[in-house]
Scaffold this motif. Structure first.
Motif, PDB file in Angstrom:
ATOM      1  N   CYS A   1       0.852  -1.216   0.000  1.00 21.94           N
ATOM      2  CA  CYS A   1       0.000   0.000   0.000  1.00 21.94           C
ATOM      3  C   CYS A   1       0.875   1.249   0.000  1.00 21.94           C
ATOM      4  O   CYS A   1       0.584   2.222  -0.694  1.00 21.94           O
ATOM      5  CB  CYS A   1      -0.923  -0.002   1.215  1.00 21.94           C
TER       6      CYS A   1
ATOM      7  N   LEU B   1       2.717   1.561  -3.558  1.00 16.95           N
ATOM      8  CA  LEU B   1       1.852   1.937  -4.680  1.00 16.95           C
ATOM      9  C   LEU B   1       1.274   3.349  -4.514  1.00 16.95           C
ATOM     10  O   LEU B   1       0.878   3.971  -5.492  1.00 16.95           O
ATOM     11  CB  LEU B   1       0.744   0.905  -4.885  1.00 16.95           C
ATOM     12  N   SER B   2       1.282   3.848  -3.276  1.00 25.95           N
ATOM     13  CA  SER B   2       0.841   5.236  -3.057  1.00 25.95           C
ATOM     14  C   SER B   2       1.769   6.234  -3.743  1.00 25.95           C
ATOM     15  O   SER B   2       1.404   7.387  -3.962  1.00 25.95           O
ATOM     16  CB  SER B   2       0.800   5.555  -1.562  1.00 25.95           C
TER      17      SER B   2
ATOM     18  N   SER C   1      -5.228   5.234  -6.301  1.00 33.35           N
ATOM     19  CA  SER C   1      -6.059   4.025  -6.249  1.00 33.35           C
ATOM     20  C   SER C   1      -5.220   2.799  -6.544  1.00 33.35           C
ATOM     21  O   SER C   1      -4.216   2.873  -7.244  1.00 33.35           O
ATOM     22  CB  SER C   1      -7.159   4.083  -7.310  1.00 33.35           C
ATOM     23  N   VAL C   2      -5.698   1.675  -6.016  1.00 28.88           N
ATOM     24  CA  VAL C   2      -5.066   0.397  -6.337  1.00 28.88           C
ATOM     25  C   VAL C   2      -6.138  -0.514  -6.930  1.00 28.88           C
ATOM     26  O   VAL C   2      -7.271  -0.529  -6.459  1.00 28.88           O
ATOM     27  CB  VAL C   2      -4.406  -0.245  -5.094  1.00 28.88           C
TER      28      VAL C   2
ATOM     29  N   PHE D   1      -1.611  -6.377  -7.296  1.00 30.19           N
ATOM     30  CA  PHE D   1      -1.951  -5.017  -6.893  1.00 30.19           C
ATOM     31  C   PHE D   1      -1.348  -4.074  -7.934  1.00 30.19           C
ATOM     32  O   PHE D   1      -0.148  -4.151  -8.214  1.00 30.19           O
ATOM     33  CB  PHE D   1      -1.345  -4.697  -5.525  1.00 30.19           C
ATOM     34  N   SER D   2      -2.162  -3.177  -8.487  1.00 32.16           N
ATOM     35  CA  SER D   2      -1.663  -2.275  -9.534  1.00 32.16           C
ATOM     36  C   SER D   2      -2.084  -0.844  -9.251  1.00 32.16           C
ATOM     37  O   SER D   2      -3.202  -0.604  -8.769  1.00 32.16           O
ATOM     38  CB  SER D   2      -2.225  -2.661 -10.899  1.00 32.16           C
ATOM     39  N   ALA D   3      -1.178   0.076  -9.573  1.00 29.34           N
ATOM     40  CA  ALA D   3      -1.512   1.495  -9.468  1.00 29.34           C
ATOM     41  C   ALA D   3      -0.913   2.218 -10.652  1.00 29.34           C
ATOM     42  O   ALA D   3       0.095   1.788 -11.220  1.00 29.34           O
ATOM     43  CB  ALA D   3      -0.963   2.082  -8.169  1.00 29.34           C
TER      44      ALA D   3
ATOM     45  N   ASN E   1       3.029  -2.638 -10.741  1.00 27.90           N
ATOM     46  CA  ASN E   1       2.280  -3.869 -10.476  1.00 27.90           C
ATOM     47  C   ASN E   1       3.054  -4.706  -9.479  1.00 27.90           C
ATOM     48  O   ASN E   1       4.266  -4.891  -9.626  1.00 27.90           O
ATOM     49  CB  ASN E   1       2.120  -4.704 -11.755  1.00 27.90           C
TER      50      ASN E   1
ATOM     51  N   THR F   1     -11.304  -1.865  -7.466  1.00 29.81           N
ATOM     52  CA  THR F   1     -10.472  -0.673  -7.279  1.00 29.81           C
ATOM     53  C   THR F   1     -10.791  -0.011  -5.938  1.00 29.81           C
ATOM     54  O   THR F   1     -11.962   0.157  -5.585  1.00 29.81           O
ATOM     55  CB  THR F   1     -10.740   0.345  -8.415  1.00 29.81           C
TER      56      THR F   1
ATOM     57  N   LEU G   1      -6.186   4.121  -2.025  1.00 32.59           N
ATOM     58  CA  LEU G   1      -5.005   3.767  -1.224  1.00 32.59           C
ATOM     59  C   LEU G   1      -4.941   4.539   0.094  1.00 32.59           C
ATOM     60  O   LEU G   1      -4.418   4.044   1.088  1.00 32.59           O
ATOM     61  CB  LEU G   1      -3.737   4.024  -2.044  1.00 32.59           C
TER      62      LEU G   1
END
Lengths: 14, 257
Positions: free
Chosen positions: B148, B151-152, B157-158, B169-171, B179, B206, B209
């Protein structure tokens, strides 16, 4: 904003 | 009379640290079976649900149901005055407008007591239906926190995509995309480090985050976290509170504009 839903729209108030 | 004594008082400290930035105030509902809490964040996007069974406390007494309205940052400040190894006892008399907290050191040589004012709160309780989820992922809580946080850096959003092979998990954002794929653990020698995916149907959802990072503050509570997902319903992020019960966060999904 940006399509964020509210939690209260999923769970009911008794 | 209400009294709940917990030898592993650090659990209270960790619990308050987990929720105090997400919730400003909440009601602790105390009954003979234990303590529960349910509260939405101020934006009504997420919901916190705590359940602590009376059996998990070292001493527990609750003669009459009691609803204690608590300003959480204040309780967190007081809990910070307890040592990590202290035994914590929470006490209140019936119809009290204060709650007492007693911190005892393990060797009984230091006893501190604090009294905190309760607040009047009028909150609505939501009914959370029992749901069978399409995907349930168990993973190390520290890994979830790391994902988390990482990806922030890329977006707000993730996208969590879960299949029987694992979870991705993708952002994405202005600087690019990221990813992170976690495969189901081949061997489960160390239960705490395992990634386990229990899938009935693949899901792709979705989430913001910002909220997942709030939830990840509960990482010190439990080595593992459980994510439960189904299409178009809130994500459940659950941390076990030792033998006491659980802390669950529900987060409403984001939908495509």
């Amino acid at each position: 904003p940006h399509g964020q839903m509210k939690i209260s729209s999923f769970f009911s108030s008794p | 009379m209400f009294e709940a004594r917990l030898v592993q008082g650090s659990l209270w400290k960790k619990l308050l640290e987990s929720i105090k930035d997400l919730l400003n105030e909440a009601i602790f509902d105390c009954s003979s079976t234990g303590i529960t809490l349910q509260a939405m964040d101020s934006s009504h996007v997420s919901l916190v649900s705590i359940s602590m069974n009376s059996d998990g406390f070292d001493t527990y007494r609750c003669d009459r149901n009691l609803s204690m309205g608590i300003h959480l940052p204040s309780l967190s400040k007081i809990m910070k005055c307890a040592g990590n190894d202290d035994i914590i006892t929470m006490k209140a008399t019936d119809d009290a407008d204060t709650v007492s907290l007693v911190f005892e050191s393990q060797n009984n040589e230091k006893v501190s007591d604090y009294e905190m004012k309760l607040i009047d709160l009028d909150t609505e309780h939501l009914g959370i239906p029992e749901t069978e989820y399409s995907c349930v992922v168990k993973m190390p809580s520290s890994e979830f926190q790391r994902i988390c946080r990482d990806l922030s850096q890329l977006g707000d959003s993730v996208v969590i995509a879960c299949t029987k092979e694992g979870v991705k998990f993708s952002a994405s954002g202005e600087l690019g995309t990221g990813n992170i794929k976690l495969c189901q653990s081949a061997s489960t020698d160390k239960e705490e480090e395992a990634v386990v995916v229990d899938m009935n149907e693949a899901v792709c959802l979705t989430f913001a985050l910002r909220y997942l990072n709030f939830f990840a503050k509960a990482t010190p509570l439990s080595a593992q976290v459980q994510l439960s997902m189904s299409k178009d319903v809130p994500l459940v992020v659950e941390y076990k509170i030792s033998e006491l019960g659980f802390l669950r966060f529900y987060l409403a999904p984001k939908i495509e504009d």
